[in-house]
Motif scaffolding. Structure first.
Motif: not given
Length: 401
Positions: A246-255, A259-264, A306-317
């Motif tokens: 909840i706390i760090f996914v927005p920062l992970l996506a940004d890093a 872009g944004g983490s809303g879809w995640i 999440l340690a290795v997910g590098a794409s938006e669709w990967g993080l969504i999955a």
């Protein structure tokens, strides 16, 4: 055989209040970490902000559970809704990290009051053998809004700024408080009596004759129940990956430049929304502990991913996998706790369970924020996955008492 009971109108009214309050809260998931950065905060400050929220919530829960059991559910629900719902307005006044921490602390008090009492209020309306499905359905109110709330928060900030977002969310929280005001109360007599529905039907098993006198009802009695202890241990373990997500996914996506983490968050919410009532029904038939352990395994694997997910669709999955696991684990753990206590101890059982959850969210987030600042989010999520899976093995090997 599980007894199927129709849910009375207070069940759905309480869900509506929860839905509105959590919309005002969850719209901050994708925006508040960025607001902390905007006012000069660091990743560690984001962890500290979460810790301030979780600390006051967990300190409030024992009192909330005791008062809800000894007095009445409704006053605690209303006060909690008012404080919880007005939290975003406090962020409107916070312009630096210290003032934000104060706002987070007050917001956490409201969260602790409302959500602890909500568990007991809902359990009062359920029949024996149906705690998993009933609590699983009731808990969907706190995740359904995540499908749109983080996206709403992102769009509001882009179009109107943080100030307008906080004002809008304060208004939504006010509506949730208004709904809480219409919920029925209950009278107390010789320990506990089930909440009456509109037609006078008692929801849930009436064990008031076995309930302890008010002076003896408390946290210690609830803690003596093996189901409460096991459920609390599982909920504590679940707090570590949940806080990290909840706390760090927005920062992970940004890093990672996604872009944004809303879809995640939307993907997580949809998976959890469908998983909780389904897993609750399975827990009623297959066993609450087994269901919780399977859910925890899903969560641990998703966190490691999440340690290795590098794409938006990967993080969504991975978010879908995480949401399904969290929903199953929570449904199983909540049912494990509530089915093991008498009505006079429901508030205390929920207080113990979610105090442990908040404690590990806060401690974990503080430490994980420090780790992320030094080693990166990939290493941090790898550690989270390892902790969850190791803890799963340990509690899975505990003998049933």
């Amino acid at each position: 055989m599980r007894i199927k009971a129709a849910y009375p109108w207070p069940f759905f009214a309480a869900m509506a209040a929860t839905l509105l309050l959590f919309f005002s809260f969850q719209a901050l998931f994708s925006t508040l970490p960025l607001y902390v950065a905007a006012i000069g905060g660091s990743p560690a400050d984001n962890g500290l902000a979460s810790w301030a929220f979780a600390l006051t919530a967990l300190l409030t829960r024992p009192l909330a559970g005791s008062l809800a059991d000894r007095w009445d559910r409704k006053p605690l629900l209303v006060v909690g809704a008012l404080v919880f719902g007005s939290g975003p307005l406090l962020y409107r006044l916070a312009t630096d990290v210290p003032s934000l921490l104060v706002a987070r602390a007050i917001h956490g008090v409201g969260m602790g009051l409302f959500t602890t009492t909500y568990q007991a209020f809902i359990a009062d309306l359920l029949e024996p053998g149906g705690y998993g499905e009933g609590l699983g359905l009731a808990n969907t109110a706190s995740v359904a809004t995540m499908v749109v709330a983080p996206l709403f928060g992102e769009q509001m900030v882009r179009a109107f700024g943080f100030g307008a977002l906080f004002l809008a969310l304060g208004a939504v929280g006010g509506l949730g408080s208004a709904v809480a005001l219409v919920l029925p109360g209950r009278r107390r007599a010789d320990g506990a009596r089930a909440l009456l529905s509109a037609d006078g039907h008692t929801g849930g098993e009436d064990r008031s004759s076995a309930a302890s006198p008010a002076g003896r009802v408390g946290l210690l009695q609830a803690w003596r129940q093996p189901g409460v202890r096991w459920g609390t241990l599982g909920m504590a373990l679940l707090g570590v990956p949940f806080g990290a997500f909840i706390i760090f996914v927005p920062l992970l996506a940004d890093a990672r430049g996604l872009g944004g983490s809303g879809w995640i968050f939307c993907a997580y919410a949809l998976a959890s929304l469908f998983a909780q009532p389904m897993a609750g029904r399975i827990a009623d038939r297959w066993g609450t502990r087994r269901t919780a352990l399977v859910g925890l395994a899903f969560v641990g694997l998703a966190a490691a991913g999440l340690a290795v997910g590098a794409s938006e669709w990967g993080l969504i999955a991975l978010a879908v996998f995480f949401g399904a696991g969290y929903g199953a684990a929570r449904a199983g753990l909540d049912a494990c706790v509530q089915e093991s206590v008498e009505p006079a101890l429901r508030g205390c059982g929920a207080a113990i369970e979610y105090t442990a959850h908040d404690l590990l969210i806060g401690l974990g987030s503080w430490g994980l924020g420090w780790l992320a600042g030094r080693a990166g989010y990939g290493v941090m999520y790898g550690v989270v996955g390892g902790i969850t899976l190791l803890g799963l093995v340990l509690i899975g090997n505990l003998r049933r008492q």
